[in-house]
Motif scaffolding. Structure first.
Motif, PDB file in Angstrom:
ATOM      1  N   GLN A  58     -10.369 -12.084   8.568  1.00 24.36           N
ATOM      2  CA  GLN A  58     -10.637 -10.906   9.393  1.00 24.36           C
ATOM      3  C   GLN A  58      -9.785 -10.899  10.655  1.00 24.36           C
ATOM      4  OE1 GLN A  58     -14.876 -10.865  10.049  1.00 24.36           O
ATOM      5  NE2 GLN A  58     -15.291  -9.961   8.041  1.00 24.36           N
ATOM      6  N   ARG A  59      -9.575 -12.059  11.261  1.00 19.68           N
ATOM      7  CA  ARG A  59      -8.704 -12.132  12.444  1.00 19.68           C
ATOM      8  C   ARG A  59      -7.261 -11.799  12.078  1.00 19.68           C
ATOM      9  NH1 ARG A  59     -11.927 -16.513  13.655  1.00 19.68           N
ATOM     10  NH2 ARG A  59     -10.447 -17.994  12.771  1.00 19.68           N
ATOM     11  N   GLN A  60      -6.793 -12.354  10.961  1.00 15.99           N
ATOM     12  CA  GLN A  60      -5.402 -12.152  10.553  1.00 15.99           C
ATOM     13  C   GLN A  60      -5.133 -10.706  10.157  1.00 15.99           C
ATOM     14  OE1 GLN A  60      -4.081 -14.740   7.395  1.00 15.99           O
ATOM     15  NE2 GLN A  60      -1.984 -14.021   7.531  1.00 15.99           N
ATOM     16  N   PHE A  61      -6.110 -10.045   9.549  1.00 13.15           N
ATOM     17  CA  PHE A  61      -5.914  -8.680   9.038  1.00 13.15           C
ATOM     18  C   PHE A  61      -6.904  -7.718   9.679  1.00 13.15           C
ATOM     19  CE2 PHE A  61      -4.290 -11.508   5.715  1.00 13.15           C
ATOM     20  CZ  PHE A  61      -3.003 -11.006   5.600  1.00 13.15           C
ATOM     21  N   ALA A  62      -7.001  -7.776  11.012  1.00 11.87           N
ATOM     22  CA  ALA A  62      -7.921  -6.914  11.748  1.00 11.87           C
ATOM     23  C   ALA A  62      -7.662  -5.449  11.397  1.00 11.87           C
ATOM     24  CB  ALA A  62      -7.754  -7.133  13.246  1.00 11.87           C
ATOM     25  N   GLY A  63      -8.738  -4.720  11.175  1.00  7.18           N
ATOM     26  CA  GLY A  63      -8.627  -3.295  10.845  1.00  7.18           C
ATOM     27  C   GLY A  63      -8.451  -3.017   9.363  1.00  7.18           C
ATOM     28  N   ASP A  77     -21.175 -16.567 -18.193  1.00  7.44           N
ATOM     29  CA  ASP A  77     -21.353 -16.799 -16.754  1.00  7.44           C
ATOM     30  C   ASP A  77     -20.050 -16.612 -15.983  1.00  7.44           C
ATOM     31  OD1 ASP A  77     -19.973 -19.009 -17.662  1.00  7.44           O
ATOM     32  OD2 ASP A  77     -21.159 -20.465 -16.524  1.00  7.44           O
ATOM     33  N   ARG A  78     -19.185 -15.717 -16.462  1.00  2.57           N
ATOM     34  CA  ARG A  78     -17.871 -15.477 -15.852  1.00  2.57           C
ATOM     35  C   ARG A  78     -17.656 -13.992 -15.549  1.00  2.57           C
ATOM     36  NH1 ARG A  78     -17.099 -20.652 -14.782  1.00  2.57           N
ATOM     37  NH2 ARG A  78     -17.044 -21.899 -16.648  1.00  2.57           N
ATOM     38  N   ALA A  79     -16.812 -13.752 -14.554  1.00  2.00           N
ATOM     39  CA  ALA A  79     -16.439 -12.379 -14.212  1.00  2.00           C
ATOM     40  C   ALA A  79     -14.999 -12.367 -13.716  1.00  2.00           C
ATOM     41  CB  ALA A  79     -17.360 -11.823 -13.130  1.00  2.00           C
ATOM     42  N   ARG A  80     -14.363 -11.219 -13.875  1.00  3.10           N
ATOM     43  CA  ARG A  80     -13.044 -11.008 -13.273  1.00  3.10           C
ATOM     44  C   ARG A  80     -13.024  -9.594 -12.715  1.00  3.10           C
ATOM     45  NH1 ARG A  80      -8.666 -10.020 -18.167  1.00  3.10           N
ATOM     46  NH2 ARG A  80      -9.851  -8.328 -19.072  1.00  3.10           N
ATOM     47  N   PHE A  81     -12.240  -9.440 -11.659  1.00  2.50           N
ATOM     48  CA  PHE A  81     -12.180  -8.146 -10.990  1.00  2.50           C
ATOM     49  C   PHE A  81     -10.916  -8.087 -10.146  1.00  2.50           C
ATOM     50  CE2 PHE A  81     -14.872 -11.196  -8.891  1.00  2.50           C
ATOM     51  CZ  PHE A  81     -14.403 -11.241  -7.591  1.00  2.50           C
ATOM     52  N   THR A  82     -10.420  -6.877  -9.956  1.00  2.00           N
ATOM     53  CA  THR A  82      -9.239  -6.667  -9.128  1.00  2.00           C
ATOM     54  C   THR A  82      -9.669  -6.160  -7.757  1.00  2.00           C
ATOM     55  OG1 THR A  82      -8.961  -4.461 -10.060  1.00  2.00           O
ATOM     56  CG2 THR A  82      -7.695  -6.242 -11.077  1.00  2.00           C
ATOM     57  N   TRP A  83      -8.801  -6.369  -6.786  1.00  2.00           N
ATOM     58  CA  TRP A  83      -9.118  -5.993  -5.411  1.00  2.00           C
ATOM     59  C   TRP A  83      -7.856  -5.571  -4.671  1.00  2.00           C
ATOM     60  CZ3 TRP A  83      -6.411  -8.794  -1.894  1.00  2.00           C
ATOM     61  CH2 TRP A  83      -5.905 -10.023  -2.323  1.00  2.00           C
ATOM     62  N   GLU A  84      -8.082  -4.898  -3.564  1.00  2.00           N
ATOM     63  CA  GLU A  84      -7.011  -4.518  -2.641  1.00  2.00           C
ATOM     64  C   GLU A  84      -7.494  -4.719  -1.215  1.00  2.00           C
ATOM     65  OE1 GLU A  84      -4.656  -0.977  -4.989  1.00  2.00           O
ATOM     66  OE2 GLU A  84      -6.252  -0.417  -3.591  1.00  2.00           O
ATOM     67  N   LEU A  85      -6.560  -4.995  -0.339  1.00  2.00           N
ATOM     68  CA  LEU A  85      -6.811  -5.071   1.095  1.00  2.00           C
ATOM     69  C   LEU A  85      -5.964  -3.993   1.737  1.00  2.00           C
ATOM     70  CD1 LEU A  85      -7.958  -6.546   3.621  1.00  2.00           C
ATOM     71  CD2 LEU A  85      -5.903  -7.990   3.549  1.00  2.00           C
ATOM     72  N   LYS A  86      -6.618  -3.114   2.495  1.00  2.00           N
ATOM     73  CA  LYS A  86      -5.834  -2.036   3.106  1.00  2.00           C
ATOM     74  C   LYS A  86      -6.449  -1.544   4.405  1.00  2.00           C
ATOM     75  CE  LYS A  86      -7.821   1.502   0.071  1.00  2.00           C
ATOM     76  NZ  LYS A  86      -7.509   2.537  -0.881  1.00  2.00           N
ATOM     77  N   PRO A  87      -5.589  -1.047   5.292  1.00  2.00           N
ATOM     78  CA  PRO A  87      -6.090  -0.378   6.488  1.00  2.00           C
ATOM     79  C   PRO A  87      -6.769   0.928   6.070  1.00  2.00           C
ATOM     80  CG  PRO A  87      -3.749  -0.910   6.705  1.00  2.00           C
ATOM     81  CD  PRO A  87      -4.126  -1.130   5.285  1.00  2.00           C
ATOM     82  N   GLU A  88      -7.746   1.354   6.824  1.00  2.00           N
ATOM     83  CA  GLU A  88      -8.454   2.604   6.522  1.00  2.00           C
ATOM     84  C   GLU A  88      -7.474   3.771   6.415  1.00  2.00           C
ATOM     85  OE1 GLU A  88     -11.660   4.424   5.245  1.00  2.00           O
ATOM     86  OE2 GLU A  88     -11.780   2.381   6.022  1.00  2.00           O
ATOM     87  N   GLY A  89      -7.541   4.496   5.301  1.00  3.17           N
ATOM     88  CA  GLY A  89      -6.716   5.676   5.093  1.00  3.17           C
ATOM     89  C   GLY A  89      -5.259   5.393   4.786  1.00  3.17           C
ATOM     90  N   ASP A  90      -4.910   4.147   4.475  1.00  4.60           N
ATOM     91  CA  ASP A  90      -3.512   3.794   4.222  1.00  4.60           C
ATOM     92  C   ASP A  90      -3.397   3.116   2.855  1.00  4.60           C
ATOM     93  OD1 ASP A  90      -0.796   3.492   4.689  1.00  4.60           O
ATOM     94  OD2 ASP A  90      -1.049   2.462   6.605  1.00  4.60           O
ATOM     95  N   THR A  91      -2.197   2.731   2.500  1.00  3.22           N
ATOM     96  CA  THR A  91      -1.982   2.064   1.211  1.00  3.22           C
ATOM     97  C   THR A  91      -2.274   0.565   1.336  1.00  3.22           C
ATOM     98  OG1 THR A  91       0.355   1.744   1.710  1.00  3.22           O
ATOM     99  CG2 THR A  91      -0.237   3.736   0.497  1.00  3.22           C
TER     100      THR A  91
END
Length: 124
Positions: A58-63, A77-91
């Motif tokens: 959270q400190r490194q990627f504030a916002g 007992d397994r799961a997989r899922f995709t994710w993204e990290l992005k600024p609000e309203g951006d790519t």
């Protein structure tokens, strides 16, 4: 929404929760006591380690916020899922796929893989 999807959505809520007390409660509800997390950049063990890892990200990627980028796929007992990290309203600035082991309805281990990330955050 099924139980597995709810569990993974709580996982993302942890990454996005900035209130320390609320985040610790989510961690206790979502992860087993002996939980582990590993990706190319960081490793964490137990509730305290996971909390410290999340605070650092959270400190490194504030916002920026983590988002599930598709459906949760699971069996046994397994799961997989995709994710993204992005600024609000951006790519998205980072994304990948995580694999989870589940015990007693909580996460016991998560292994993360980065598909893309900022150059400064990529492992060498």
């Amino acid at each position: 929404m099924n139980h597995l999807t709810e569990l993974i959505d709580r996982y993302f809520a942890i990454w996005n929760e900035t209130d320390a007390e609320a985040r610790r409660a989510l961690i206790a509800r979502t992860w087993t006591e002996d939980a582990t997390y590993i990706d190319p950049l960081v490793q964490a063990q137990g509730h305290d380690g996971i909390n410290a890892m999340v605070e650092g990200v959270q400190r490194q990627f504030a916002g920026c916020r983590f988002h599930r980028a598709g459906q949760v796929d699971g069996h046994n007992d397994r799961a997989r899922f995709t994710w993204e990290l992005k600024p609000e309203g951006d790519t998205a600035i980072a994304g990948g796929v995580d694999f989870a082991a589940i015990a007693e309805g909580r996460l016991r281990a998560v292994t993360g893989f980065l598909d893309f990330a900022p150059v400064a955050a990529r492992p060498q």
